[in-house]
Design a protein around this motif. Structure first.
Motif, PDB file in Angstrom:
ATOM      1  N   ILE A  94      69.180  91.251  35.974  1.00  0.00           N
ATOM      2  CA  ILE A  94      67.826  91.578  35.939  1.00  0.00           C
ATOM      3  C   ILE A  94      66.511  91.212  36.808  1.00  0.00           C
ATOM      4  O   ILE A  94      65.941  91.021  36.559  1.00  0.00           O
ATOM      5  N   SER A  95      65.697  92.675  37.066  1.00  0.00           N
ATOM      6  CA  SER A  95      64.821  92.320  37.545  1.00  0.00           C
ATOM      7  C   SER A  95      63.642  92.578  36.694  1.00  0.00           C
ATOM      8  O   SER A  95      63.669  93.857  36.701  1.00  0.00           O
ATOM      9  N   THR A  96      62.645  91.700  35.879  1.00  0.00           N
ATOM     10  CA  THR A  96      61.196  92.062  35.733  1.00  0.00           C
ATOM     11  C   THR A  96      59.947  91.726  36.714  1.00  0.00           C
ATOM     12  O   THR A  96      59.016  91.864  35.891  1.00  0.00           O
ATOM     13  N   SER A  97      60.154  91.451  38.047  1.00  0.00           N
ATOM     14  CA  SER A  97      59.426  91.467  38.600  1.00  0.00           C
ATOM     15  C   SER A  97      59.547  90.871  40.168  1.00  0.00           C
ATOM     16  O   SER A  97      60.103  91.077  40.761  1.00  0.00           O
ATOM     17  N   ARG A  98      58.500  91.195  40.964  1.00  0.00           N
ATOM     18  CA  ARG A  98      59.105  91.591  41.857  1.00  0.00           C
ATOM     19  C   ARG A  98      57.569  90.285  43.118  1.00  0.00           C
ATOM     20  O   ARG A  98      56.482  90.357  42.965  1.00  0.00           O
ATOM     21  N   GLY A  99      58.420  89.681  44.131  1.00  0.00           N
ATOM     22  CA  GLY A  99      57.136  88.806  45.115  1.00  0.00           C
ATOM     23  C   GLY A  99      57.345  87.416  44.691  1.00  0.00           C
ATOM     24  O   GLY A  99      57.975  86.873  43.015  1.00  0.00           O
ATOM     25  N   CYS A 100      56.614  86.469  45.185  1.00  0.00           N
ATOM     26  CA  CYS A 100      55.813  85.193  44.380  1.00  0.00           C
ATOM     27  C   CYS A 100      54.835  84.946  44.986  1.00  0.00           C
ATOM     28  O   CYS A 100      54.412  85.118  46.060  1.00  0.00           O
ATOM     29  N   VAL A 101      53.661  84.479  44.216  1.00  0.00           N
ATOM     30  CA  VAL A 101      52.757  83.638  45.362  1.00  0.00           C
ATOM     31  C   VAL A 101      53.118  82.173  45.816  1.00  0.00           C
ATOM     32  O   VAL A 101      51.962  81.294  46.018  1.00  0.00           O
ATOM     33  N   ALA A 102      54.148  81.720  45.534  1.00  0.00           N
ATOM     34  CA  ALA A 102      54.347  80.712  46.796  1.00  0.00           C
ATOM     35  C   ALA A 102      54.404  80.747  48.477  1.00  0.00           C
ATOM     36  O   ALA A 102      54.533  81.934  48.579  1.00  0.00           O
ATOM     37  N   ARG A 103      54.919  80.288  48.925  1.00  0.00           N
ATOM     38  CA  ARG A 103      54.866  80.095  50.345  1.00  0.00           C
ATOM     39  C   ARG A 103      56.570  79.372  50.781  1.00  0.00           C
ATOM     40  O   ARG A 103      55.481  78.546  51.931  1.00  0.00           O
ATOM     41  N   LEU A 152      68.626  91.507  19.646  1.00  0.00           N
ATOM     42  CA  LEU A 152      69.382  91.026  20.795  1.00  0.00           C
ATOM     43  C   LEU A 152      70.272  90.275  21.026  1.00  0.00           C
ATOM     44  O   LEU A 152      71.560  90.445  21.763  1.00  0.00           O
ATOM     45  N   ASP A 153      70.192  89.043  20.532  1.00  0.00           N
ATOM     46  CA  ASP A 153      71.059  87.706  20.519  1.00  0.00           C
ATOM     47  C   ASP A 153      72.358  87.933  21.901  1.00  0.00           C
ATOM     48  O   ASP A 153      72.987  87.757  22.311  1.00  0.00           O
ATOM     49  N   ILE A 154      71.276  87.807  22.761  1.00  0.00           N
ATOM     50  CA  ILE A 154      71.255  87.508  24.528  1.00  0.00           C
ATOM     51  C   ILE A 154      71.265  85.838  25.057  1.00  0.00           C
ATOM     52  O   ILE A 154      70.524  84.903  24.267  1.00  0.00           O
ATOM     53  N   TYR A 155      72.248  85.885  26.680  1.00  0.00           N
ATOM     54  CA  TYR A 155      72.068  84.552  27.253  1.00  0.00           C
ATOM     55  C   TYR A 155      71.982  84.682  28.376  1.00  0.00           C
ATOM     56  O   TYR A 155      71.533  86.283  29.351  1.00  0.00           O
ATOM     57  N   TYR A 156      70.626  84.035  28.749  1.00  0.00           N
ATOM     58  CA  TYR A 156      69.927  84.370  30.517  1.00  0.00           C
ATOM     59  C   TYR A 156      69.574  83.218  31.132  1.00  0.00           C
ATOM     60  O   TYR A 156      69.633  82.164  30.640  1.00  0.00           O
ATOM     61  N   ASN A 157      69.765  83.602  32.591  1.00  0.00           N
ATOM     62  CA  ASN A 157      69.425  83.034  33.417  1.00  0.00           C
ATOM     63  C   ASN A 157      68.503  82.730  34.137  1.00  0.00           C
ATOM     64  O   ASN A 157      67.533  84.273  34.166  1.00  0.00           O
ATOM     65  N   ILE A 158      67.312  82.344  34.674  1.00  0.00           N
ATOM     66  CA  ILE A 158      66.198  82.294  35.094  1.00  0.00           C
ATOM     67  C   ILE A 158      65.451  81.979  36.559  1.00  0.00           C
ATOM     68  O   ILE A 158      66.579  80.202  36.491  1.00  0.00           O
ATOM     69  N   CYS A 159      64.446  81.673  36.992  1.00  0.00           N
ATOM     70  CA  CYS A 159      63.813  80.888  38.632  1.00  0.00           C
ATOM     71  C   CYS A 159      62.869  80.595  37.622  1.00  0.00           C
ATOM     72  O   CYS A 159      62.207  81.110  37.561  1.00  0.00           O
ATOM     73  N   MET A 160      62.934  78.806  38.053  1.00  0.00           N
ATOM     74  CA  MET A 160      61.143  78.661  37.987  1.00  0.00           C
ATOM     75  C   MET A 160      60.530  77.279  39.270  1.00  0.00           C
ATOM     76  O   MET A 160      61.371  76.993  39.722  1.00  0.00           O
ATOM     77  N   ARG A 161      59.387  77.768  38.760  1.00  0.00           N
ATOM     78  CA  ARG A 161      58.541  76.281  39.825  1.00  0.00           C
ATOM     79  C   ARG A 161      58.454  75.164  39.079  1.00  0.00           C
ATOM     80  O   ARG A 161      57.389  75.562  38.647  1.00  0.00           O
ATOM     81  N   ARG A 193      54.421  73.899  46.871  1.00  0.00           N
ATOM     82  CA  ARG A 193      53.021  73.453  46.516  1.00  0.00           C
ATOM     83  C   ARG A 193      53.893  72.147  45.123  1.00  0.00           C
ATOM     84  O   ARG A 193      52.190  70.832  45.285  1.00  0.00           O
ATOM     85  N   ALA A 194      55.028  72.044  44.527  1.00  0.00           N
ATOM     86  CA  ALA A 194      55.076  71.309  43.669  1.00  0.00           C
ATOM     87  C   ALA A 194      55.288  69.361  44.318  1.00  0.00           C
ATOM     88  O   ALA A 194      55.369  69.792  45.802  1.00  0.00           O
ATOM     89  N   THR A 195      55.714  68.130  44.013  1.00  0.00           N
ATOM     90  CA  THR A 195      54.993  67.584  44.454  1.00  0.00           C
ATOM     91  C   THR A 195      56.424  66.632  44.207  1.00  0.00           C
ATOM     92  O   THR A 195      56.968  66.913  42.841  1.00  0.00           O
ATOM     93  N   VAL A 196      56.640  65.321  43.821  1.00  0.00           N
ATOM     94  CA  VAL A 196      58.124  64.604  43.749  1.00  0.00           C
ATOM     95  C   VAL A 196      57.610  64.772  42.157  1.00  0.00           C
ATOM     96  O   VAL A 196      58.661  64.384  41.540  1.00  0.00           O
ATOM     97  N   ASP A 197      57.092  64.377  41.719  1.00  0.00           N
ATOM     98  CA  ASP A 197      56.098  63.356  40.675  1.00  0.00           C
ATOM     99  C   ASP A 197      56.625  65.007  39.492  1.00  0.00           C
ATOM    100  O   ASP A 197      57.103  65.298  38.904  1.00  0.00           O
ATOM    101  N   ASP A 198      56.659  65.925  40.106  1.00  0.00           N
ATOM    102  CA  ASP A 198      56.670  67.244  40.051  1.00  0.00           C
ATOM    103  C   ASP A 198      58.113  67.670  39.807  1.00  0.00           C
ATOM    104  O   ASP A 198      58.207  68.328  38.285  1.00  0.00           O
TER     105      ASP A 198
END
Length: 603
Positions: free
Chosen positions: A213-222, A297-306, A347-352
Motif C-alpha cells: 500500500i502507498s499512502t504517500s510519496r517522497g520524504c523530507v529527509a536528505r 478492518l482487522d488488518i496487520y501492517y508494516n511501516i517505515c519511520m524516522r 537528522r537523527a542523533t545516536v540518542d534518537d
C-alpha cells in the motif's frame, strides 16, 4: 553521442488525465509491463509502480498486461509476451536488474522487432542516458513519476507523433542522438489516481505474504545514500512529500479486505509520519489508524519511520497504531557513531536511535533496522564502535554487524565516491550496487569475508537472496515470532492470564537475544582482529560457516520449544490462535521474508 535537451515545460502539479480526442480506439493499443524478479521482488513480487500505471491506462481504455519474469523461466515469459504482441513494452529498472533487462530485451527484440521498448524506475530516473547508451534495444527512458508519462507516452505512440512532444523522457532519435524532453512536475493530487491494478495479487492469491500500500510519496529527509525521492535528490519541481487523504487510504484498504479477504499489508511510504513527524503528519496517520479500527478492518501492517520523529510523548499514538494493526517498523538507524550519521546526512542523533529502539521494544513492535556497517569510508574504529552500539541495542541479528552499503545513482554519495576514486570504473555500465572500493583495504577484505558466510554467490556478489542460511532463517524467525506475539496481544489483551504468559515469554526471549548479541559481538571482533593480523583464509571461512549454522539453528530450536509450550498454555488460558491468521482462510502463520524496507511507487 549527442545529447539534446528540449525546451522546458510549464510545471503542472495537479496533473489532469485527459485523453486526447484523436485517440478513438484505445482498446486497440496494447501495453505490457515486464517485471524482472530480482532483489526483494523474488520474495514478494507485487510492484506498485507498475500497478498504478496499468490502472491509469486501463481507466483510459488501453489494454494492459503485467508479466513477471523469473530466473530460469525467461523463455516462457517471452512466449507470453509474444502472444500478447504489445505495441509498447515497459521495464522498471533498479540497480539490481539493469543487466537482466539488457539480456532479456535482447531476446525480446529478436522475437518482437516492432514493439517499442521503454524503461523507467529509479535507475531510469537517475541514469536514463546511461541506460540508453548501454542497452541498444531501449528507445525510451522515463524520468520520475510514471503515471503522467506513461499516459502521454501511450497516446504519443498510438498517434505516431514525435517523442519530443512527451515531457519526462530521454530517448534515442532515428539518427541515434540522445534527447531529453523537459522534466514534469511532481504530482500533488494523489487522490486523483485510480487504485493500483491488483493483477499480481490475483495471480498469486494466498501465496503473497503481504499486499503493498502507498499512502504517500517522497520524504523530507536528505540521506546521502538514498535514491528514493527526497529533498536531497529531488529532480522534479513540486513538494518533496505528498500524502493521500486518510479517506482515500481507508477506502482502498476496505476494498482490498472486502474483495480479497487479505489482512497483511506493507505500507511502502518512505516515512509514514512525514512531514517531519510534526502535528500535521501525525494527525494524518492518527486518522488512518482510527479509521482502520472504526471500520473494523482487522488488518496487520508494516511501516517505515524516522528515529528523530518519535519521543516518549508519543506513547499514546504508538499504542493506537498497534491497536490498528501495526506490527513491524523499518527505521534507518544506519550507524552508532556521530561522524557516520553526519556522513549519511541523517537528522537523527545516536540518542534518537537509542530512543526509537527502546520505544518500539516497549510497545512490542518489531524493529527492522537499517544499518550500514561496511562502506568505502569505514575505519577500524567505526567498525568497533558500531559493534559496541549494536551489542547494547538490538544486536541479536548478525547481519546488522556485517551489512555492506548498497550504492545507487542519483545520490550525493555517488558523486563523493567518484571524486575520491572509489567508484568502480565500469559502474555506469553495470550500476553494480557493490561497485566500489574501500579507503582501508583491510575493511574491504573483512566486508567480503562476512558477505561470503551467509549464502551462495547470488548474495555474495549481487545481494540477491536465493538460498537461505541459518543466519537468515533466524532473522525471519524473529519477525514471525514478534508478529505472532503482537497479534495475540491485540486479540486477547482482555485476558489477564494471556498477558502474564506473554510477558514471561518476552522476558525469556529477550534474555536469549541478549546472549546472542554478545555472541555476535565476540564473533565480529574475533574476525576483525584476524583480518588485521592477516589470519583470514579459506579454512577460517569454512569453520565460521559451520559455527554459524550450528549456533543459530540451536537458538531457533530453543525458542521454538518455548513457543510450543506457550501455545499450549495460551489455549488453556482461552486464546483461540486461529483468529490471528493473515487472511480469512485459516492457514499457516507467515510473515514477509524481505530484508529491506521502504520505497516509493515509480516507473
Amino acid at each position: 553521442m549527442e545529447l539534446t535537451v528540449l525546451k522546458e515545460a510549464k510545471p503542472e502539479h495537479d496533473y489532469k488525465f485527459v485523453l486526447d480526442p484523436r485517440v478513438t480506439s484505445p482498446e486497440s493499443f496494447r501495453v505490457i509491463f515486464v517485471i524482472l524478479l530480482d532483489g526483494d521482488l523474488v520474495m514478494s513480487p507485487e510492484h506498485l509502480g507498475v500497478a498504478y500505471m496499468a490502472a491509469v491506462l486501463r481507466r483510459a481504455g488501453f489494454v494492459c498486461a503485467i508479466e513477471e519474469v523469473e530466473h530460469g523461466n525467461e523463455e516462457a515469459a517471452l512466449e507470453t509476451i509474444a502472444r500478447f504482441d504489445p505495441h509498447l513494452t515497459c521495464f522498471t529498472l533498479m540497480s539490481l536488474n539493469t543487466l537482466s533487462c539488457l539480456r532479456f530485451s535482447d531476446k525480446l527484440r529478436s522475437r518482437l522487432p516492432h514493439t517499442r521498448i521503454a524503461c523507467g524506475g529509479p535507475a531510469g530516473t537517475y541514469a536514463g542516458l546511461d541506460i540508453l547508451r548501454h542497452n541498444p534495444h531501449v528507445e525510451i527512458v522515463a524520468v520520475g513519476e510514471g503515471e503522467p508519462t506513461i499516459f502521454e507516452l501511450a497516446q504519443c505512440v498510438y498517434l505516431g507523433e514525435p517523442l519530443e512532444r512527451c515531457p519526462g523522457i530521454c530517448y534515442r532519435d532515428a539518427e541515434g542522438r540522445l534527447r531529453q524532453t523537459p522534466l514534469r512536475a511532481l504530482m500533488h493530487n494523489l487522490d486523483d489516481l485510480p487504485f493500483p491494478a491488483r493483477d499480481q495479487l490475483e495471480k498469486h492469491g494466498g501465496k503473497l505474504e503481504y499486499v503493498r500500500i502507498s499512502t504517500s510519496r517522497g520524504c523530507v529527509a536528505r540521506c546521502a545514500f538514498c535514491s528514493a525521492p527526497h529533498v536531497g535528490n529531488k529532480i522534479q519541481q513540486g513538494k518533496a512529500w505528498r500524502g493521500r487523504s486518510p479517506e482515500s487510504v481507508l477506502e482502498e484498504l476496505t476494498q482490498l479486505v472486502d474483495r480479497y479477504k487479505f489482512r497483511t499489508y506493507d505500507f511502502i511510504d518512505s516515512t509514514f509520519e512525514d512531514p517531519d513527524g510534526g502535528k500535521i503528519g501525525k494527525a494524518r496517520i492518527r486518522k488512518i489508524a482510527s479509521g482502520i479500527i472504526e471500520r473494523k478492518l482487522d488488518i496487520y501492517y508494516n511501516i517505515c519511520m524516522r528515529a528523530e520523529n518519535w519521543t516518549d510523548g508519543d506513547g499514546e499514538l504508538l499504542e493506537l497504531l498497534v491497536r490498528s494493526g501495526l506490527e513491524k517498523v523499518n527505521v534507518g538507524i544506519e550507524s552508532g557513531t556521530p561522524e557516520e550519521l553526519a556522513l549519511w546526512e541523517k537528522r537523527a542523533t545516536v540518542d534518537d536511535n537509542v530512543r526509537i529502539i527502546r520505544l518500539l521494544r516497549e510497545h512490542g513492535i518489531y524493529l527492522a533496522m537499517g544499518f550500514i556497517q561496511f562502506h568505502p569510508y569505514s575505519t577500524v574504529d567505526t567498525l568497533r564502535r558500531n559493534a559496541e552500539f549494536l551489542r547494547a541495542n538490538y544486536g541479536h541479528n548478525l547481519r546488522r554487524l556485517t551489512e555492506r552499503l548498497e550504492i545507487y545513482p542519483g545520490t550525493p554519495l555517488i558523486k563523493r565516491m567518484e571524486q575520491d576514486g572509489l567508484l568502480a570504473p565500469d559502474y555506469w555500465q553495470t550500476l553494480d550496487h557493490y561497485g566500489y572500493g574501500y579507503k582501508d583495504e583491510a575493511v574491504g577484505k573483512l566486508a567480503r569475508h562476512f558477505a561470503s558466510l551467509y549464502n551462495n554467490e547470488d548474495y555474495h556478489m549481487r545481494g540477491v537472496i536465493t538460498d537461505t542460511s541459518a543466519v537468515f532463517e533466524f532473522e525471519t524467525f524473529n519477525v514471525v515470532l514478534s508478529t505472532y506475539l503482537l497479534r495475540i496481544y491485540r486479540k486477547f489483551n482482555h485476558l489477564p492470564a494471556v498477558l502474564e504468559l506473554l510477558e514471561d515469554f518476552r522476558n525469556g526471549t529477550h534474555a536469549v537475544h541478549r546472549q546472542t548479541a554478545d555472541f555476535n559481538y565476540q564473533f565480529f571482533m574475533s574476525n576483525l582482529e584476524d583480518v588485521l593480523a592477516d589470519r583470514l583464509d579459506d579454512a577460517r571461512q569454512r569453520k565460521d560457516l559451520d559455527l554459524l549454522e550450528a549456533h543459530f539453528r540451536s537458538i531457533i530450536d530453543t525458542i521454538k520449544t518455548r513457543q510450543l509450550r506457550l501455545g499450549r498454555a495460551l489455549l488453556r488460558a482461552g486464546a483461540d490462535l486461529t483468529l490471528i491468521a493473515s487472511s480469512d482462510d485459516v492457514r499457516s502463520f507467515t510473515i514477509a521474508k524481505t530484508y529491506t524496507g521502504g520505497g516509493t511507487p515509480c516507473w
